[in-house]
Design an enzyme around this catalytic site. Structure first.
Site, short mmCIF file in Angstrom:
data_model
loop_
_atom_site.label_atom_id
_atom_site.label_comp_id
_atom_site.label_asym_id
_atom_site.label_seq_id
_atom_site.Cartn_x
_atom_site.Cartn_y
_atom_site.Cartn_z
N ILE A 1 10.75 -10.67 -19.66
CA ILE A 1 10.88 -9.70 -20.74
C ILE A 1 11.92 -10.22 -21.73
O ILE A 1 13.00 -10.68 -21.34
CB ILE A 1 11.32 -8.33 -20.20
N GLU B 1 4.38 -6.31 4.19
CA GLU B 1 3.88 -7.59 4.66
C GLU B 1 4.68 -8.03 5.88
O GLU B 1 5.92 -7.97 5.87
CB GLU B 1 4.00 -8.68 3.58
N CYS C 1 0.83 -1.19 0.00
CA CYS C 1 0.00 0.00 0.00
C CYS C 1 0.87 1.25 0.00
O CYS C 1 2.06 1.20 -0.23
CB CYS C 1 -0.90 0.01 1.24
N ARG D 1 -4.93 1.41 -0.23
CA ARG D 1 -4.78 -0.03 -0.04
C ARG D 1 -4.78 -0.80 -1.35
O ARG D 1 -5.63 -0.58 -2.21
CB ARG D 1 -5.92 -0.56 0.84
N LEU D 2 -3.81 -1.73 -1.45
CA LEU D 2 -3.82 -2.79 -2.45
C LEU D 2 -4.10 -4.07 -1.67
O LEU D 2 -3.27 -4.53 -0.90
CB LEU D 2 -2.48 -2.88 -3.17
N SER E 1 10.46 -12.07 -6.44
CA SER E 1 11.63 -11.69 -7.23
C SER E 1 12.89 -12.33 -6.65
O SER E 1 12.88 -12.85 -5.53
CB SER E 1 11.79 -10.16 -7.26
N GLY E 2 13.99 -12.23 -7.39
CA GLY E 2 15.27 -12.73 -6.93
C GLY E 2 16.19 -11.64 -6.45
O GLY E 2 17.40 -11.88 -6.31
N ASP F 1 -2.24 -8.92 8.89
CA ASP F 1 -0.95 -8.65 9.51
C ASP F 1 -0.88 -7.23 10.05
O ASP F 1 -0.09 -6.94 10.95
CB ASP F 1 0.20 -8.92 8.54
#
Length: 641
Positions: A291, A77, A2, A50-51, A363-364, A100
Site C-alpha cells: 500500500i 493450517e 475458514c 470453507r476457503l 506476512s511479517g 490437514d
C-alpha cells in the site's frame, strides 16, 4: 482458512435447530465463500464455511473418521500435516483425504487432548467424539486464529470463529462487561479471555477445553507457554546462521498451497525478510503487494519497491488516500466488539489488494515481539536501569510527585517529554510497562469514566491483565518480561485480531512465518544482547539479513502502519468526531464524564493537545454501539451489568 460454528448440549441430547445453526454459520460466510455444510446429531451441531487452500477436491468439512464417531470443524493450517500422515498411518489410521483437517481427527484418536502438542501451525478447531460424548475445543499457541464461546442458561454451549456467530444464535445475553470496557479504553482491545459481552468468552491462545456431556464444564487448560527461563550461550555468527536456517524452514512450510500465493511487502524489516526467504526458495517470481499513501509522512512504498526490485517479484502497489476513513462503519461491523488500532484501515486495504491476485499471503507479523523491535522496549530497559538504583518506596513518592507537576509536552522533542518517564519510574516494572502502552492512561480513565461506571468496575484496573500474565513469566531479564507480556496481550488482542478480521473480510488466508512456535521458543532462549544492542532493535535479525536485504531497509527509522488521525480530527472528521464523542450514544450509556469528553474534543481541535488516539478510541466505541444489533441495543445490549 475458514470459519466454523457449533452448538453442544452439555446436559442432555436435545435436538439442535438446523435453522439456528445455519444462521450462525452464514454470519461468517465471508470467512469461507467456497463451500458450507452442517453436521447434526442429537445434542450436537457443527457448521463450517470453507476457503479452499489444501486438498481442494476432498477436504470438505465437517469431516469425520472412518465410522463417523469423531467429527471436526477447523479453521487454520497444520503446517506439519505431511509428516504426521505417515506417522499416523504407521500407527494404523486410514486416511481418505490429503487434508490437514483429517490429521486432527486421527491425532485425536491416537493422542487425545495431547494432539494439540503435535501440531505446528495456526489453528482453532472443535471436535466431537461420540464414543466419549466429549466436545473438545482448541486454539493455537500464539492466538493467530480466534475462537469464541458462551455457555447459555439452558446448558447449551455455543461457539464460533467470530463473535457475530454467537450473537446470531439469538440466545446470548448481550449485557456488556464493564471490566471489558475498562480494558478497551486502556489497551484499545478487549483482552482475552473476555469479550465485550459479559457472558461470552475467547478461548485463550495455547488453551484447550474438554467438555463431557452431563458434567460441569471445566476451566480451559493451558498446554504450552513461552519459556524465557533458560538463556542459551551461543556465538553471534552461529546465531545468525541458525536464524536464517529457521526462517527458511518456517517460510518453506507456509508456501505449501494449491491456490495462488504471495506476500505482503511493507518495506519494513520483517516483511522484507519473509519475501527474501520466499524468493530464495521459489523457482518463479513471488507475488508481492504493498500500500502506498499520498502523504509522504506515512508512505513506505519506495522501500518495498527496493526489495521487490532486488528479488524481481511480481509487485503490485495501490495508492490509498490519506483521507481514507470511509471504513469506520465497516470496521465496527467486522470486529464485533470495540477495537481501536487505526492501522486496521490500511490493513484492510492491503488485504483487499492482495485478494485480487492471491488467495494466500505471508506476512511479517510477530517479528517485533520476538526479536525486540519496538522502540518502547528500549525505553523500558533504560527506565529499568534507573528503577534498579532506587527501591520502589523511594521512587514512588519522588517520581510520582514529579510526574504530577511536570507539564505534558506532546509538541516537544521526545527527550523533553519527561512527564511519562517520571510516571513510569514511580511504578513497578509491570505497571510501568502497562502505563507505557495504555491509550488512555490511569489518570485519563479516572476522568473519562462517570461515578456509575467506576462503581460498576468495583476497583478493577486493566493492569490486572498484565499482572496475571507476568505471574507466569520465569525470568529476571527485563526485556524478556515485556516480550512475554506482548506475546500474551498485544500480539493476540491487537495484531492477530486485526489481521484475521481484515484478511477474512476478503476471504484471504494470511500465514505468519515469524510466529512459528519452534522459532519463538528458540528466540526466547537467546540473550537480550542479541535482540537489542545500544539503540538498535532486532540486532540479530538485521545482522543475519545483511547479505539478503538492502542496508536502507534494515537501518532506517521505524515508521509503522499509521494513519493521520490528528489531522483528520482537526479537518475532514472534525464534525464527525465531535458528534460521536459528544453525541447521544455515549451519553445514553451513563458511563462517561461529559465535561472530560468536551475537554478532549476541544483541546485537540484547538491544537492545544494531541488527543487523537483517545478520540479514535471513543469514535470506534461509538461506532460499535451504532452497529450493534438494533433490537439488543434498545434493550439490555447497552447496559453494563
Amino acid at each position: 482458512m475458514c470459519g466454523f460454528v457449533g452448538i453442544f448440549d452439555t446436559r442432555s441430547r436435545r435436538d439442535v435447530g438446523r435453522d439456528v445453526l445455519h444462521r450462525m454459520n452464514e454470519a461468517q460466510h465471508h470467512r469461507g465463500p467456497d463451500e458450507g455444510d452442517l453436521h447434526l446429531e442429537p445434542g450436537v451441531g457443527l457448521g463450517h464455511r470453507r476457503l479452499s487452500i489444501i486438498d481442494v477436491a476432498s477436504g470438505q468439512q465437517p469431516l469425520a473418521n472412518e465410522d463417523g464417531s469423531v467429527v471436526v470443524v477447523f479453521n487454520g493450517e497444520i503446517y506439519n500435516f505431511q509428516s504426521l500422515i505417515p506417522e499416523l498411518t504407521a500407527l494404523g489410521h486410514t486416511f481418505r483425504t490429503r487434508s490437514d483437517t483429517e490429521v486432527i481427527v486421527h491425532a485425536w484418536e491416537q493422542w487425545g487432548e495431547a494432539c494439540v502438542e503435535r501440531f505446528r501451525g495456526m489453528f482453532a478447531f472443535a471436535l466431537f467424539d461420540r464414543n466419549q460424548d466429549v466436545l473438545f475445543l482448541a486454539r493455537d499457541r500464539l492466538g493467530v486464529k480466534p475462537l469464541f464461546y458462551a455457555l447459555l442458561p439452558d446448558g447449551q454451549l455455543i461457539f464460533g470463529s467470530e463473535l457475530k456467530a454467537l450473537t446470531a444464535h439469538g440466545g446470548l445475553n448481550r449485557d456488556m462487561d464493564p471490566l471489558a470496557v475498562e480494558e478497551y479504553f486502556a489497551l484499545g482491545y478487549v483482552a482475552d479471555p473476555r469479550t465485550i459481552y459479559r457472558h461470552a468468552f475467547k478461548l485463550e491462545p495455547a488453551h484447550s477445553l474438554r467438555i463431557r456431556r452431563g458434567e460441569t464444564p471445566p476451566a480451559p487448560r493451558r498446554y504450552w507457554d513461552v519459556d524465557f527461563g533458560h538463556v542459551e550461550q551461543i556465538d553471534a555468527v552461529q546465531a545468525e546462521e541458525e536464524l536464517i536456517r529457521r526462517l527458511r524452514e518456517s517460510v518453506g512450510l507456509r508456501m505449501i498451497s494449491e491456490v495462488p500465493l504471495g506476500a505482503f511487502l511493507s518495506g519494513g524489516v520483517d516483511s522484507s525478510a519473509v519475501v527474501a526467504m520466499m524468493a530464495q526458495s521459489s523457482d518463479s517470481p513471488v507475488n508481492t503487494c504493498a500500500i502506498a499513501f499520498d502523504d509522504p509522512a506515512f508512505d513506505e512504498s519506495k522501500f518495498a519497491q527496493q526489495v521487490a526490485d532486488r528479488y524481481h517479484t511480481n509487485h503490485r502497489v495501490e495508492m490509498v488516500a490519506s483521507d481514507d476513513f470511509d471504513l469506520i462503519d465497516t470496521l465496527a461491523w467486522l470486529y464485533d466488539e470495540p477495537y481501536a488500532d487505526s492501522s486496521a484501515l490500511p490493513t484492510y486495504r492491503v488485504c483487499q489488494l492482495a485478494r485480487k491476485h492471491v488467495t494466500v499471503a505471508l506476512s511479517g507479523d510477530g517479528g517485533d515481539e520476538s526479536f525486540g523491535g519496538y522502540r518502547r522496549y528500549r525505553m523500558h530497559l533504560m527506565e529499568e536501569r534507573l528503577r534498579a538504583r532506587l527501591p520502589l518506596g523511594v521512587r514512588k513518592p519522588l517520581f510520582g510527585t514529579l510526574g504530577q507537576i511536570y507539564p505534558k509536552a506532546d509538541w516537544a522533542p521526545r527527550v523533553f517529554r519527561a512527564k511519562s518517564t517520571f510516571e513510569s519510574l514511580a511504578r513497578s516494572s509491570v505497571e510501568a510497562y502497562f502505563h507505557s502502552v495504555s491509550i488512555l492512561r490511569d489518570p485519563m480513565r479516572a476522568q473519562l469514566f462517570s461515578p456509575k461506571m467506576k462503581s460498576a468496575l468495583g476497583g478493577y484496573n486493566a493492569v490486572e491483565v498484565f499482572h496475571r500474565h507476568a505471574a507466569r513469566h520465569n525470568s529476571d531479564e527485563p526485556l524478556s518480561l515485556v516480550q512475554y507480556l506482548d506475546l500474551n496481550t498485544y500480539l493476540v488482542g491487537d495484531i492477530n485480531t486485526k489481521v484475521d478480521r481484515a484478511s477474512m473480510a476478503h476471504s484471504l488466508e494470511v500465514r505468519e512465518p515469524l510466529m512459528d512456535h519452534p522459532l519463538v521458543e528458540w528466540l526466547a532462549t537467546l540473550p537480550a544482547s542479541l535482540k537489542i544492542r545500544g539503540q538498535e532493535g532486532k540486532y540479530l535479525l538485521k545482522k543475519s539479513l545483511e547479505p539478503h536485504l538492502p542496508h536502507d531497509i534494515m537501518y532506517r527509522p521505524k515508521m509503522g502502519f499509521a494513519v493521520p488521525l490528528a489531522r483528520w480530527f482537526r479537518g475532514p472528521l472534525k464534525q464527525r468526531v465531535r458528534d460521536a464523542v459528544l453525541g447521544s450514544r455515549l451519553a445514553d450509556t451513563g458511563w462517561f464524564n461529559r465535561p472530560y469528553l468536551e475537554h478532549l474534543v476541544d483541546a485537540h481541535q484547538n491544537g492545544r493537545r494531541d488527543y487523537s488516539a483517545s478520540l479514535w478510541t471513543l469514535l470506534m466505541f461509538d461506532a460499535f454501539l451504532r452497529n450493534s444489533d438494533s433490537e439488543s441495543a434498545q434493550g439490555d445490549g447497552r447496559k453494563c451489568a
